[in-house]
Design an enzyme around this catalytic site. Sequence first.
Site, mmCIF file in Angstrom:
data_model
loop_
_atom_site.group_PDB
_atom_site.id
_atom_site.type_symbol
_atom_site.label_atom_id
_atom_site.label_comp_id
_atom_site.label_asym_id
_atom_site.label_seq_id
_atom_site.Cartn_x
_atom_site.Cartn_y
_atom_site.Cartn_z
ATOM 1 N N ASP A 1 -4.503 -70.320 -77.094
ATOM 2 C CA ASP A 1 -4.904 -70.888 -76.019
ATOM 3 C C ASP A 1 -3.518 -70.897 -74.737
ATOM 4 O OD1 ASP A 1 -3.431 -72.751 -77.117
ATOM 5 O OD2 ASP A 1 -4.831 -74.288 -76.001
ATOM 6 N N GLU B 1 -0.982 -73.160 -74.824
ATOM 7 C CA GLU B 1 -0.238 -72.850 -75.711
ATOM 8 C C GLU B 1 0.125 -72.555 -77.522
ATOM 9 O OE1 GLU B 1 3.036 -71.158 -72.669
ATOM 10 O OE2 GLU B 1 2.905 -73.023 -72.880
HETATM 11 C C1 NOJ Z 1 5.264 -76.335 -74.831
HETATM 12 C C2 NOJ Z 1 3.393 -76.343 -74.028
HETATM 13 O O1 NOJ Z 1 3.571 -75.232 -72.849
HETATM 14 C C3 NOJ Z 1 2.937 -77.534 -74.108
HETATM 15 O O2 NOJ Z 1 0.956 -76.499 -73.987
HETATM 16 C C4 NOJ Z 1 2.882 -78.251 -75.484
HETATM 17 O O3 NOJ Z 1 2.109 -79.157 -75.863
HETATM 18 C C5 NOJ Z 1 4.039 -77.799 -75.842
HETATM 19 N N1 NOJ Z 1 4.981 -77.198 -75.784
HETATM 20 C C6 NOJ Z 1 3.972 -78.579 -77.677
HETATM 21 O O4 NOJ Z 1 3.180 -77.655 -78.151
HETATM 22 C C1 NOJ Z 2 3.030 -76.083 -70.559
HETATM 23 C C2 NOJ Z 2 1.285 -76.349 -70.180
HETATM 24 O O1 NOJ Z 2 0.350 -76.118 -71.193
HETATM 25 C C3 NOJ Z 2 0.598 -74.637 -70.441
HETATM 26 O O2 NOJ Z 2 -0.048 -74.188 -69.595
HETATM 27 C C4 NOJ Z 2 2.061 -73.802 -68.701
HETATM 28 O O3 NOJ Z 2 1.924 -71.996 -68.628
HETATM 29 C C5 NOJ Z 2 3.713 -74.317 -69.223
HETATM 30 N N1 NOJ Z 2 3.468 -75.655 -69.157
HETATM 31 C C6 NOJ Z 2 4.634 -74.149 -68.130
HETATM 32 O O4 NOJ Z 2 3.877 -74.906 -66.487
#
Ligand code: NOJ
Ligand code: NOJ
Length: 415
Positions: free
Chosen positions: A185, A188
């Site tokens: 999703d 991520e």
């Molecule tokens: C970084 C991801 O982009 C974020 O969405 C996520 O919650 C954390 N890592 C933990 O998996």
């Molecule tokens: C974490 C977010 O969850 C993700 O959607 C995004 O792409 C990355 N950070 C980078 O901003």
Amino acid sequence: MKFVLSLFFLPAFAFALPSKEVQFELSLNKVIENATMPDVRPGMVVASPSRSNPDYYFDWVRDTALTYRALVDYYEIKKDSKIKSMIFTWIKAEAYRQNQPTFTGLGEPKYFIDGSGYTGGWGRPQNDGPALRALTMIKFARILLKEGNQDYVLKNLYHGVIPADSVIKKDLEYVAHHWRETSFDLWEEENGMHFYTLLSQHTALQEGAKLAKELGDIGASDFYEMQSNLIAQFIKSQFIDSEIGILTTIRRVNGGLGYKHSNLDVAPLLALIHTSPYQKIFSMRSAPVRKYIETLTNTFNNLYSINKAYPGLGVGIGRYPEDRYDGYQTSGVGNPWFLSTLALGEYYCHARSETKNLRYDEMVEKQIARVLFHSDRTGSLSEQFNHQSGHMQGARELTWSHNSFLTIMMRCQFI
Ligand code: NOJ
Ligand code: NOJ
């Protein structure tokens, strides 16, 4: 006396809230800055200038596609030639990136700043990326066609041959052939079938089919349209829910995140605004959308104490209620995000244009006021603001936060 006076007055001046018009200019500058970092491959965008705690000094396909969607919209309004040349440079960078070997082909979500695919462990593929990128590029292609620049479009953006050798067609082929597969999703974290990803895919194929037809690629156009319709049917039959309105994820692989129970998330709201004005499955005032927006707003309003502390401002909205990512690590407590909070405001602009209900204007202003209130007041926006103290946290100068400020201002026709 003079001294005392100035001590007294200075902070008031220094911390005055910027107007939304001033914040727009500041956010535009931040977006341009993050999109033109000197040590980064030209055309690529860092998600944030932060290189540690957290390290966001990478280019995510999703973030960048959304950033350029805002810049393309801005170009459409202002015809700014500097922005136009940035868009051309970006298209070159995407063409380069599409040809890089990666673990998951075009579903690869994150790239090093030299344009090569990220090689560490990650939640991959994330299949919203190619759909969002195609949507932005299709919009730009339409603008160029209107300007009479069909040569550039046919040469660089859409060329009807298989195997695809142009950026838009490559993405459309990928989307048309992979939408049935699960992927990670937009946060991520969860592998499954997601409303956000599917609505983006549906819309990219629908708009791609129109462009293909205009450019004489009739067989492909029919195929994209058929796939787009199949996705629409799938969404309508699987994601509408009588309790929360719209579900976030179904068919979770291996149970997904153990603690994500409610299936309520800001992601469907983001999907609705990112695919607007193109997707026609859901109007902003349709029953499932209304139910969903109401549940989302109430849930976050009750969850974060900062919302109770300043009830005159709009509602700080997070990603999902069970979120544990605090901007640094996943063992914390989730917070409101600027991009989610602005998304709710942007929703009200759309709702307003559907119903002419003046109450929505006030809701828009309140969401913007909430964001400006928790910004550092010099134009900076991080990823999140603390659910108790209201102070900013997580990646500083997040491109997506600034880009959300741009889109709300343009969608609401403040710019
Ligand atoms: C970084 C991801 O982009 C974020 O969405 C996520 O919650 C954390 N890592 C933990 O998996
Ligand atoms: C974490 C977010 O969850 C993700 O959607 C995004 O792409 C990355 N950070 C980078 O901003």
